[in-house]
Design an enzyme around this catalytic site. Structure first.
Site, short mmCIF file in Angstrom:
data_model
loop_
_atom_site.label_atom_id
_atom_site.label_comp_id
_atom_site.label_asym_id
_atom_site.label_seq_id
_atom_site.Cartn_x
_atom_site.Cartn_y
_atom_site.Cartn_z
CE LYS A 83 73.32 52.09 -60.79
NZ LYS A 83 73.05 53.48 -60.42
CG ASP A 119 71.99 56.59 -62.30
OD1 ASP A 119 70.77 56.38 -62.16
OD2 ASP A 119 72.85 55.74 -62.01
N GLY A 147 80.29 56.33 -58.37
CA GLY A 147 79.56 56.07 -59.60
C GLY A 147 78.51 57.14 -59.90
CB ALA A 148 75.73 58.56 -57.92
P1 NAP Z 1 79.87 54.75 -54.70
O1 NAP Z 1 80.24 54.55 -56.12
O2 NAP Z 1 80.27 53.73 -53.69
O3 NAP Z 1 80.51 56.18 -54.26
C1 NAP Z 1 80.38 56.61 -52.92
C2 NAP Z 1 81.04 58.00 -52.79
O4 NAP Z 1 80.81 58.44 -51.46
C3 NAP Z 1 82.54 58.01 -53.00
O5 NAP Z 1 82.93 59.26 -53.49
C4 NAP Z 1 83.07 57.80 -51.57
O6 NAP Z 1 84.35 58.33 -51.37
C5 NAP Z 1 82.06 58.63 -50.79
N1 NAP Z 1 81.97 58.16 -49.41
C6 NAP Z 1 81.46 56.97 -49.01
N2 NAP Z 1 81.52 56.89 -47.65
C7 NAP Z 1 82.08 58.05 -47.23
C8 NAP Z 1 82.44 58.57 -45.94
N3 NAP Z 1 82.20 57.86 -44.81
N4 NAP Z 1 82.99 59.81 -45.87
C9 NAP Z 1 83.22 60.53 -47.00
N5 NAP Z 1 82.93 60.08 -48.24
C10 NAP Z 1 82.37 58.86 -48.35
O7 NAP Z 1 78.32 54.92 -54.52
P2 NAP Z 1 77.24 55.54 -55.58
O8 NAP Z 1 76.67 54.45 -56.39
O9 NAP Z 1 77.87 56.69 -56.23
O10 NAP Z 1 76.07 56.02 -54.59
C11 NAP Z 1 76.30 57.08 -53.68
C12 NAP Z 1 74.98 57.52 -53.06
O11 NAP Z 1 74.11 57.98 -54.06
C13 NAP Z 1 74.22 56.43 -52.31
O12 NAP Z 1 73.69 57.03 -51.14
C14 NAP Z 1 73.12 56.04 -53.26
O13 NAP Z 1 71.97 55.57 -52.59
C15 NAP Z 1 72.82 57.38 -53.93
N6 NAP Z 1 72.24 57.25 -55.28
C16 NAP Z 1 71.03 57.85 -55.52
C17 NAP Z 1 70.47 57.77 -56.78
C18 NAP Z 1 69.13 58.42 -57.06
O14 NAP Z 1 68.54 58.13 -58.12
N7 NAP Z 1 68.64 59.31 -56.21
C19 NAP Z 1 71.13 57.08 -57.81
C20 NAP Z 1 72.38 56.49 -57.55
C21 NAP Z 1 72.93 56.59 -56.25
P3 NAP Z 1 85.68 57.45 -51.56
O15 NAP Z 1 86.05 57.57 -53.01
O16 NAP Z 1 86.63 58.09 -50.64
O17 NAP Z 1 85.34 56.04 -51.17
#
Ligand code: NAP
Length: 294
Positions: A83, A119, A147-148
C-alpha cells in the site's frame, strides 16, 4: 475464440476481445475476497469486465505497475504489503491518498496511473449502511495507529466527528497520526491517550463509536482483545472491529454480552470495494451485491 472463465454462482463470465480487466496486487493474494466481490458487481450490471488476483513478488513490483499501462489494465486494488511501496511508481495521488501516504486503488486513465485510498471511506459506508449511524457530530475512539487506522481516522474527521480519541501501543505512531490530522485539518479535535490506561476507560465511556484497528482477535491471536475491560460498555455504544474473520471476534462477543451494538470488518471490505469499483468503472453498484460476497 471465447473462453468460459468463471462459472461461480451459476453465472458465466465470457472473456472476449472487448473484456476490460481489473485486479488486485499483493503477496500473497489468493485469500482475497476482492475477485469475488468485483465479479459479482460485473454480473449484477452485465459488464464485460473481469477481475484477476495478481500475486506480485517484491522485486517485481515496479515492473508490474509499469505493466498495467502497457497491458491497458483498467485498474487494480493494492493490498499487503504494497500500500505504501506502490506510491513512487504512480503519476499522481488523490488528496486523501497523499495525506495518508497509502494507496489501495490504482486507476489507469489512458496510461496515467492515479492512486486512491478507499479504506477509510469504506468503513464510513459500512457504518452508515449497517449500523445506520452517521459519524457527524459523534465522538469516536480509535484503537491503533497503523495503516488502516490512519485511513479511518482521516475519514472520520472528514465525516465531521466532534472529537477523535486515539490510543496505540507505540506512542510515537499515535503522536504522528495526531500531528498529520491536525496539519490537514487544523480545527479537528484529536486527543491521544495511553493504551490500556484509566484515561482510556474514561474516554471510552464518552465515545459512542469505538473501533479496533489492531490485529488483536485475528488468527493466530483469536483470544487476544485490544482492551480487556468492559466496564465502559453501554447499550448506546457501537463497537466496531475491522477484523472480518472471525466474526464476531472475542472482543466483539464480550462487549455484545454487555449490551453494546457490534459491527465487524466485512462491511468495510465491501465498502472499499464499492468505492474502488466506482473509480474503475464510473458506475454505482448496490451495497449488498459486494457485501454478500465477503
Ligand atoms: P498495520 O499498519 O501493521 O497496523 C497495526 C496496528 O495494530 C498498529 O497500530 C500496531 O501498533 C497495532 N498492533 C499490532 N499488534 C499489536 C499488539 N500485539 N498489541 C497492541 N497493538 C498491536 O496493519 P493495518 O494494515 O492497519 O491492519 C490492521 C488490521 O486491520 C488487520 O487485522 C487487518 O486485517 C485489518 N484490516 C481490515 C480491513 C477491512 O477492510 N476490514 C482493511 C484493512 C485492514 P504498533 O504501532 O504499536 O505496532
Amino acid at each position: 475464440m471465447e473462453n468460459l472463465a468463471d462459472e461461480s454462482h451459476g453465472a458465466k463470465i465470457v472473456i472476449s476481445g472487448d473484456t476490460k480487466i481489473c485486479g488486485i496486487i499483493g503477496y500473497p493474494v489468493s485469500h482475497s475476497a476482492s475477485p469475488r466481490m468485483h465479479a459479482a458487481a460485473y454480473r449484477s450490471l452485465g459488464l464485460n469486465w473481469a477481475y484477476v488476483p495478481f500475486p506480485v513478488k517484491p522485486h517485481e513490483l515496479e515492473s508490474s505497475i509499469r505493466g498495467l499501462q502497457s497491458l491497458g489494465i483498467m485498474g487494480v486494488n493494492v493490498t499487503i504489503p504494497y500500500k505504501e511501496a506502490v506510491i513512487p511508481y504512480l503519476h499522481e495521488l488523490s488528496p486523501a491518498a497523499a495525506r495518508m501516504g497509502s494507496v489501495n486503488t490504482i486507476v489507469n486513465r489512458n496510461g496515467r496511473l492515479t492512486g486512491y485510498s478507499t479504506d477509510g471511506q469504506g468503513f464510513i459506508l459500512s457504518l452508515e449502511r449497517e449500523a445506520r449511524i452517521s459519524p457527524k457530530g459523534q465522538s469516536a475512539f480509535l484503537i491503533g495507529a497503523g495503516g488502516a487506522a490512519r485511513s479511518i481516522a482521516f475519514a472520520l474527521v472528514e465525516a465531521g466527528v466532534s472529537e477523535l480519541w486515539i490510543s496505540n501501543r507505540t506512542r510515537f505512531r499515535v503522536d504522528a497520526l495526531k500531528h498529520d490530522i491536525e496539519v490537514a485539518y487544523p480545527d479537528a479535535k484529536v486527543t491521544t491517550v495511553d493504551d490500556r490506561s484509566i484515561q482510556m476507560i474514561h474516554a471510552l465511556e464518552e465515545c459512542k463509536i469505538v473501533i479496533n484497528t489492531t490485529p488483536l482477535g485475528m488468527p493466530p491471536n483469536e483470544d487476544a482483545r485490544p482492551i480487556e475491560s468492559t466496564q465502559w460498555v453501554t447499550s448506546d455504544h457501537w463497537v466496531c472491529d475491522i477484523i472480518y474473520k472471525p466474526f464476531p471476534t472475542r472482543w466483539l462477543a464480550d462487549v455484545q454480552a454487555k449490551g453494546a451494538n457490534i459491527l465487524g470488518g466485512a462491511g468495510m471490505l465491501a465498502g472499499q470495494g464499492i468505492l474502488a469499483f466506482h473509480l474503475f468503472t464510473g458506475l454505482e453498484v448496490a451495497y449488498d451485491v459486494m457485501r454478500r460476497e465477503v
